[in-house]
Design a protein around this motif. Structure first.
Motif, short mmCIF file in Angstrom:
data_model
loop_
_atom_site.label_atom_id
_atom_site.label_comp_id
_atom_site.label_asym_id
_atom_site.label_seq_id
_atom_site.Cartn_x
_atom_site.Cartn_y
_atom_site.Cartn_z
N TYR A 146 0.89 -1.12 -0.08
CA TYR A 146 -0.02 -0.15 0.00
C TYR A 146 0.78 1.25 -0.10
O TYR A 146 0.65 1.94 -0.77
N LEU A 147 1.85 1.29 0.92
CA LEU A 147 2.86 2.42 0.95
C LEU A 147 4.26 2.04 0.85
O LEU A 147 4.56 0.91 1.17
N ILE B 14 -6.15 5.72 11.29
CA ILE B 14 -5.27 5.28 10.79
C ILE B 14 -5.56 4.70 9.15
O ILE B 14 -4.90 5.08 8.13
N LEU B 15 -6.31 3.75 9.47
CA LEU B 15 -6.85 3.18 8.36
C LEU B 15 -7.61 4.12 7.23
O LEU B 15 -7.27 3.98 6.07
N ALA B 16 -8.67 4.81 7.84
CA ALA B 16 -8.86 5.88 6.96
C ALA B 16 -8.00 7.09 6.25
O ALA B 16 -8.09 7.25 5.15
N THR C 127 -7.15 -2.89 4.78
CA THR C 127 -8.00 -3.91 5.64
C THR C 127 -7.24 -3.92 7.07
O THR C 127 -6.17 -3.23 7.37
N HIS C 128 -7.83 -4.73 7.81
CA HIS C 128 -7.38 -4.66 9.23
C HIS C 128 -6.08 -5.69 9.31
O HIS C 128 -5.15 -5.59 10.16
N GLY C 129 -6.03 -6.54 8.31
CA GLY C 129 -4.77 -7.30 8.05
C GLY C 129 -3.40 -6.27 8.01
O GLY C 129 -2.45 -6.73 8.41
N TRP C 130 -3.77 -5.28 7.21
CA TRP C 130 -2.79 -4.35 6.91
C TRP C 130 -2.09 -3.84 8.06
O TRP C 130 -0.93 -3.71 8.39
N PHE D 73 1.58 -3.75 9.64
CA PHE D 73 2.00 -2.63 9.92
C PHE D 73 2.77 -2.74 11.12
O PHE D 73 3.89 -2.25 11.48
N GLN D 74 2.02 -3.26 12.23
CA GLN D 74 2.28 -3.13 13.71
C GLN D 74 3.47 -4.07 13.83
O GLN D 74 4.55 -3.92 14.59
N ARG D 75 3.62 -5.24 13.26
CA ARG D 75 4.53 -6.05 13.09
C ARG D 75 5.90 -5.51 12.60
O ARG D 75 6.98 -5.69 13.24
N ARG D 76 5.80 -4.95 11.70
CA ARG D 76 6.58 -4.31 10.82
C ARG D 76 7.36 -3.01 11.55
O ARG D 76 8.52 -2.59 11.60
#
Length: 148
Positions: A88-89, A116-118, A134-137, A141-144
């Protein structure tokens, strides 16, 4: 010369167990994915392109998959390409977002997950990408970025 194990041992290992007089086959999962490093692949590509080795011999020498090496040498797969859908980014944008979220939290104005998702969704919409964040992203993102 290096011998490869039989195909059934490389893909799956079938064993059987005896339960109450009957034989029950069990299938074990295959080993981990991608057991070679980028450096090994780079050396194998160099051996084929610069030194004139065959793809088969270079794959055996550097312990990389022959089909993957062929794809890299033939140009089917670009150098440094990763599998999976596009991000995504960019890495820079993600780092900037993580820094922004850390600063917001430091001054007592923490952002919610939905905000943040918005925000990321607006960035994607402005680029004209027809994808939904998605919430999966968010979980990835939190894992990264464990500092968040």
């Amino acid at each position: 010369m290096m011998q490869c194990p039989p195909l059934r041992e490389r893909v799956f290992r079938c064993t059987s167990s005896t339960t109450a007089g009957s034989v029950v086959p069990t299938i074990e999962e295959r080993g981990s994915y991608k057991q070679w490093s980028g450096g090994q692949m780079d050396q194998a590509v160099k051996a084929v392109v610069c030194d004139g080795k065959s793809v088969r011999r270079a794959a055996m020498q550097y312990n990389v998959p022959r089909s993957t090496l062929f794809d890299r040498v033939s140009g089917r797969v670009q150098p440094g390409a990763v599998s999976g859908p596009p991000k995504y980014l960019t890495s820079t944008e993600e780092a900037e977002l993580a820094k922004f979220l850390s600063r917001c939290g430091a001054v007592g104005y923490a952002r919610s997950k939905s905000e943040i998702l918005a925000l990321v969704q607006r960035v994607l919409d402005s680029r004209g990408k027809g994808r939904t964040v998605t919430h999966g992203w968010w979980d990835s993102f939190q894992r990264r970025h464990p500092e968040l």
